[in-house]
Design an enzyme around this catalytic site. Structure first.
Site, mmCIF file in Angstrom:
data_model
loop_
_atom_site.group_PDB
_atom_site.id
_atom_site.type_symbol
_atom_site.label_atom_id
_atom_site.label_comp_id
_atom_site.label_asym_id
_atom_site.label_seq_id
_atom_site.Cartn_x
_atom_site.Cartn_y
_atom_site.Cartn_z
ATOM 1 N N HIS A 1 23.037 101.830 8.423
ATOM 2 C CA HIS A 1 21.850 101.788 8.228
ATOM 3 C C HIS A 1 20.985 103.182 8.626
ATOM 4 O O HIS A 1 20.768 103.961 7.643
ATOM 5 C CB HIS A 1 21.206 100.739 9.083
ATOM 6 C CG HIS A 1 19.690 100.753 8.948
ATOM 7 N ND1 HIS A 1 18.724 99.988 9.735
ATOM 8 C CD2 HIS A 1 18.716 101.185 7.870
ATOM 9 C CE1 HIS A 1 17.524 100.237 9.313
ATOM 10 N NE2 HIS A 1 17.574 100.849 8.292
ATOM 11 N N ILE B 1 10.691 102.506 6.355
ATOM 12 C CA ILE B 1 10.660 101.836 7.527
ATOM 13 C C ILE B 1 12.050 101.807 8.331
ATOM 14 O O ILE B 1 13.134 101.947 7.568
ATOM 15 C CB ILE B 1 9.998 100.402 7.502
ATOM 16 C CG1 ILE B 1 9.777 99.489 8.903
ATOM 17 C CG2 ILE B 1 11.143 99.492 6.798
ATOM 18 C CD1 ILE B 1 8.503 100.171 9.242
ATOM 19 N N HIS C 1 19.380 100.946 0.942
ATOM 20 C CA HIS C 1 18.649 100.697 2.265
ATOM 21 C C HIS C 1 17.850 99.383 2.469
ATOM 22 O O HIS C 1 17.772 98.648 3.284
ATOM 23 C CB HIS C 1 17.398 101.778 2.410
ATOM 24 C CG HIS C 1 16.529 101.651 3.636
ATOM 25 N ND1 HIS C 1 15.269 101.039 3.588
ATOM 26 C CD2 HIS C 1 16.559 101.885 4.960
ATOM 27 C CE1 HIS C 1 14.599 101.017 4.649
ATOM 28 N NE2 HIS C 1 15.573 101.864 5.697
ATOM 29 N N ASN D 1 18.340 96.815 5.497
ATOM 30 C CA ASN D 1 17.209 96.687 6.434
ATOM 31 C C ASN D 1 16.404 95.525 6.480
ATOM 32 O O ASN D 1 15.863 95.024 7.540
ATOM 33 C CB ASN D 1 16.284 97.953 6.185
ATOM 34 C CG ASN D 1 15.006 97.748 6.828
ATOM 35 O OD1 ASN D 1 15.181 98.388 8.255
ATOM 36 N ND2 ASN D 1 13.823 97.432 6.579
ATOM 37 N N HIS E 1 19.203 106.834 6.413
ATOM 38 C CA HIS E 1 18.194 107.819 7.178
ATOM 39 C C HIS E 1 18.392 109.054 7.068
ATOM 40 O O HIS E 1 17.881 110.078 6.737
ATOM 41 C CB HIS E 1 17.797 106.997 8.467
ATOM 42 C CG HIS E 1 16.850 105.684 8.273
ATOM 43 N ND1 HIS E 1 15.409 105.753 8.306
ATOM 44 C CD2 HIS E 1 17.220 104.370 7.959
ATOM 45 C CE1 HIS E 1 15.048 104.587 8.274
ATOM 46 N NE2 HIS E 1 16.249 103.881 7.982
#
Length: 909
Positions: free
Chosen positions: A568, A909, A760, A764, A573
């Site tokens: 993740h 987010i 993602h 997530n 990110h």
């Protein structure tokens, strides 16, 4: 006439007719027969009453010459400027707005100027209109609508050409947000300028802001009038690695992760710098804050709730801020009471029964024991909160226990979640037995796993191990090498215990997995000593059942750590951040690739900045809530160093690497899934295919051949900078795509879009729905699995349920973790999902690409319908059945809130 795209000579028959007449006058009488009857009559009449044709031509040429020397005609065009206002203003902002409205009337206003795509022949500079003031600011000062439209009138020459840019000079006191500008009055039709940007006042940024029209241009095709502005705009966005960034800046630059610790608070809060030869890591957005006193190499921190630098236009919009504010208030309510109670009475901080865990979702924190009642009465603030916030103290019931409260206890559910859970990207096919480590055997003991054939042969439905391997029936979750180098440091921390785990699964005839062995490994006490390994298999008695449950919990804890720190955070990110920073520094807003990627970069830099501030920092949520504690980010660093490579991050490449698919050209995606009912992979391929087709079509429209890719200066600068600066520690790796052909470019862009959107989303938005029930997936373990002879073994035998709960996170650890993943799993009301754009018809002036995007959106909607059909198919037992949750994490659309579905365009987010 030039504006109309033609000249007088192209719109009349006169030149061609005159040519024939001239030849006829010179004796070519035969040419007359090619003329229409009416032209022949004109010719004969002119012969009778007009001067010779040669004289006529001379007069015509003089007339045309005289007309050309006339000054261009001036005409007016109008710009409609849409400004988006804040829904909520503080007193200072309201006062500034009123101040600006008053002084706007006095001449301290907003000034605009149109810039042509053409150069002025006299000055050699881009043609510019007159400067026009934005009208209506004072009159609309009290309007309550979210958007206000103001106008400006320009006067331009008839040879102005087409406007390619517009400049905005803000002479107000405060900033304002320009959403778009539309200019009407030109013969080419309305010209759209998608702005979506904050314009700072001249007291902060004295230069004009430049916005380009929505027409895309490759660098080599940039009109002469826009070339200088294109370079100037990019230059303003590029940082030089110096100075501290201010909140109003729009500057993009690179830095290392040297702000995760705070050594000035004490040595226990110091953290190593990530990024560099010692600890390779992607680069982050540079903020340029001053160094700490204790360590000049570490950057001083900005603690929450103080804002951390993000380029102004990359910050959250108001809708996102409202969602986070609501989540923060909810977190305060959820965490305040247990923290206070734990402070007064440490005993309360432990779950004593599963009923107490269930109460978090039934009664919330309304704990009724007499001691707690007394404490609540002694704390007026807490009792007031309890009285006035009914429902706010109660946690939402996670999806995982809504259909079957006890499903998490079953082996088939434990296995199913490896294919359709929060982290469905670590399961791999076992291709050799026994599994083997890649760690140094001199330090970590024998390479081969302790799992042998005797452990598993009775669970293979009559097959031998070799037969099961050949028929692709054995699978594995392997966290051995990821955790073992860090286990001693983890276990030395108070209240944290971990193993390096391996788990083997067998594929049944129904297409479901069943766990058949779990290996728990501890490093040797000293190099050369045997490794402390335990192998557990499915139980046959009560004691074995509880030991098996504890072993599964440790596997889940390993899985939760790798999911959060590697799959993740690192891959979707941190590793994406350099490509985003480089895009803003090297790709003009006019560049087709920037237009393609723009929706997939939204909010990501702000999200990552907040993560450094709150989540991955020393003592932050990740360190507090996951087993590795203060070595969390070192595990992430090791994964980047040893395993991350962008060429294997696309879905098909990843499935092939893990052995979860094999190449098969007869199948729709060129591969065949080894487990047909693998929900993440099956649904992911639908979205991957849609993205791939869209990107292929888009790239083909602008890059017809390899030279067009190789000689695109901005494109190559973007890619080179992202690799050599943004991923500097891996810049010499041989696997980087070359980006020398349309196919290579398309494949690379498809991977980026996939990672920022679908990948993602899959990792997530299921965090709270599938991980909010702590016993199902504990992120942290506090006790090892007891063995006979251990001091704790008798306590375990007397009360195995209490021992199990005591191994999980405490009440405060659990509630803190739950409140965070609650926020992380929430969609805001302003979310933009895959196949959506806020300006679907005007994001580009290329009509063919607008149409292609709508085809892409239709394919995404088709994928959503197919996912719904699959979730209703009883033959697909990994997503349909009694008590089985449907797999919707890759269903593209969603409403706001926690929905366990929805694929936003970007990492929001």
């Amino acid at each position: 006439m030039e504006i109309l795209g033609s000249s007088l000579s192209q719109r009349t028959l006169l030149p061609s007719t005159s040519s024939l007449l001239f030849r006829a006058a010179a004796g070519e009488q035969s040419s007359l027969r090619f003329l229409p009857v009416w032209e022949r009559r004109i010719f004969l009449a002119r012969r009778a009453v007009r001067p010779p044709v040669v004289a006529t031509m001379v007069l015509q040429e003089r007339a045309v010459s005289a007309e050309a020397e006339e000054k261009p005609v001036r005409f007016k065009v109008r710009a409609a400027v849409t400004v988006r206002r804040k829904k909520k203003e503080d007193l200072k902002e309201a006062a500034v707005n009123q101040f600006d409205a008053f002084f706007d009337k006095m001449g301290k206003n907003v000034v605009l100027e149109l810039i042509s795509t053409k150069l002025d022949r006299k000055t050699g500079k881009p043609k510019a209109s007159n400067r026009a003031e934005l009208r209506g600011w004072f009159e609309k000062k009290a309007a309550k609508e979210e958007r206000a439209v103001y106008t400006a009138d320009f006067s331009v020459d008839s040879d102005f050409g087409v406007p390619g840019a517009i400049t905005v000079l803000n002479r107000h006191h405060g900033e304002f947000f320009v959403e778009s500008v539309v200019v009407e009055g030109f013969a080419c039709g309305p010209v759209h300028f998608p702005c979506n940007s904050w314009v700072q006042p001249t007291r902060i940024h004295p230069t004009k802001r430049v916005f380009f029209s929505n027409k895309p241009y490759l660098p080599s095709e940039t009109p002469l009038g826009l070339r200088e502005l294109r370079q100037q705009e990019l230059k303003e966005l590029r940082g030089d690695g110096k100075g501290e960034r201010k909140p109003s800046d729009r500057v993009f630059d690179y830095g290392t992760y040297n702000d995760l610790g705070n050594p000035d608070r004490g040595i226990e809060f110091a953290r190593p710098t990530l990024g560099g030869e010692k600890k390779p890591y992607p680069r982050r957005l540079r903020t340029g804050r001053s160094p700490t006193i204790s360590d000049p190499e570490a950057e001083s921190r900005v603690e929450d709730p103080m804002p951390i630098y993000v380029p102004r236009d990359e910050r959250f919009e108001e809708g996102k801020e409202e969602m986070l504010a609501a989540g923060a208030w909810k977190a305060v309510l959820h965490n305040l009471v247990p923290m206070l109670l734990a402070g007064f009475c440490p005993d309360i901080n432990e779950f004593k029964s599963f009923h107490e865990v269930d109460n978090l979702f039934k009664e919330g924190l309304r704990l009724k024991q007499s001691l707690q009642d007394q404490l609540l009465h002694k704390l007026p603030l807490v009792s007031k909160i309890e009285e006035s916030s009914d429902g706010l103290l109660r946690y939402d019931t996670p999806n995982i226990i809504t259909k079957d409260k006890f499903a998490w206890l079953r082996d088939d559910e434990f296995a199913r979640q490896t294919l359709a859970g929060i982290n469905p990207v670590n399961i791999q096919r076992l291709q050799a037995f026994p599994p083997a480590s890649k760690l140094d055997p001199a330090v970590y003991g024998p390479l081969e796993s302790s799992i042998n054939e005797e452990h598993i042969v009775s669970h293979l439905d009559g097959m031998s191990v070799q037969q099961a391997l050949e028929e692709k029936k054995l699978f594995m979750l392997d966290f051995h090498d990821t955790y073992l180098p860090f286990v001693d440091r983890i276990n030395a921390q108070d209240g944290r215990k971990a193993y390096g785990t391996r788990t083997l699964f067998f594929l049944t005839k129904l297409g479901t997995l069943k766990p058949i062995a779990i290996e728990l490994s501890l490093p040797p006490t000293r190099p050369g000593d045997p490794r402390a390994n335990r192998v557990l298999t499915p139980p046959t008695d009560a004691t074995g059942n509880w030991l098996w449950q504890l072993a599964k919990a440790h596997v889940c804890s390993n899985d939760a750590g790798v999911h959060q720190l590697v799959n993740h955070w690192l891959k979707t990110h941190a590793c994406m951040e350099p490509f985003i920073v480089a895009a803003h520094r090297q790709l003009s807003a006019m560049h087709p690739v920037f237009k393609l990627l723009k929706p997939h970069m939204r909010y990501t830099l702000h999200v990552n900045a907040l993560a450094r501030q709150i989540l991955i920092s020393g003592g932050g949520v990740i360190e507090s809530g996951f087993s590795p504690g203060h070595v969390c980010m070192e595990i992430s660093t090791a994964a980047y160093r040893d395993h991350w490579r962008i060429d294997q991050e696309g879905l098909p490449a990843d499935l092939l690497r893990r052995g979860m698919a094999v190449e098969d050209e007869t199948r729709p995606y060129g591969l065949r899934l080894v487990i047909e009912d693998y929900p993440y992979a099956a649904d992911g391929l639908l979205l991957w295919s849609a993205i791939e087709k869209w990107v292929d079509k888009y790239v083909a429209a602008y890059y017809p051949d390899a030279d067009s890719v190789r000689f695109d200066s901005e494109l190559q600068s973007w890619y080179s900078e992202a690799v050599n600066v943004g991923h500097a520690d891996k810049r010499n790796a041989p696997w980087w795509p070359r980006l020398k052909s349309p196919g290579e470019l398309s494949a690379f862009l498809t991977t980026l879009v996939w990672l920022c959107s679908s990948q993602h989303a899959a990792l997530n938005f299921g965090q709270y729905p599938l991980g909010g029930y702590i016993p199902n997936r504990p992120p942290l373990m506090r006790r090892l699995v007891p063995a006979e002879g251990d001091p704790e073994y008798e306590y375990f035998r007397r009360d195995p349920a209490r021992y199990f709960l005591a191994s999980l996170p405490s009440l405060t650890q659990a509630t803190t973790f739950m409140t965070v993943i609650d926020t992380l799993s929430t969609h805001s009301a302003d979310e933009e999902y895959l196949g959506e754009r806020p300006d679907p018809y005007t994001w580009t002036a290329d009509g063919e690409m607008v149409e292609a995007f709508h085809e892409f959106a239709a394919e995404v909607r088709g994928a959503e319908a197919e996912i719904a059909r699959r979730n209703a198919d009883p033959a697909r037992r990994n997503r349909c059945g009694a008590g089985v949750l449907p797999y919707e994490l890759l269903a593209p659309s969603s409403g706001p809130g926690i929905t366990c579905r929805g694929v936003p365009n970007s990492v929001t987010i």
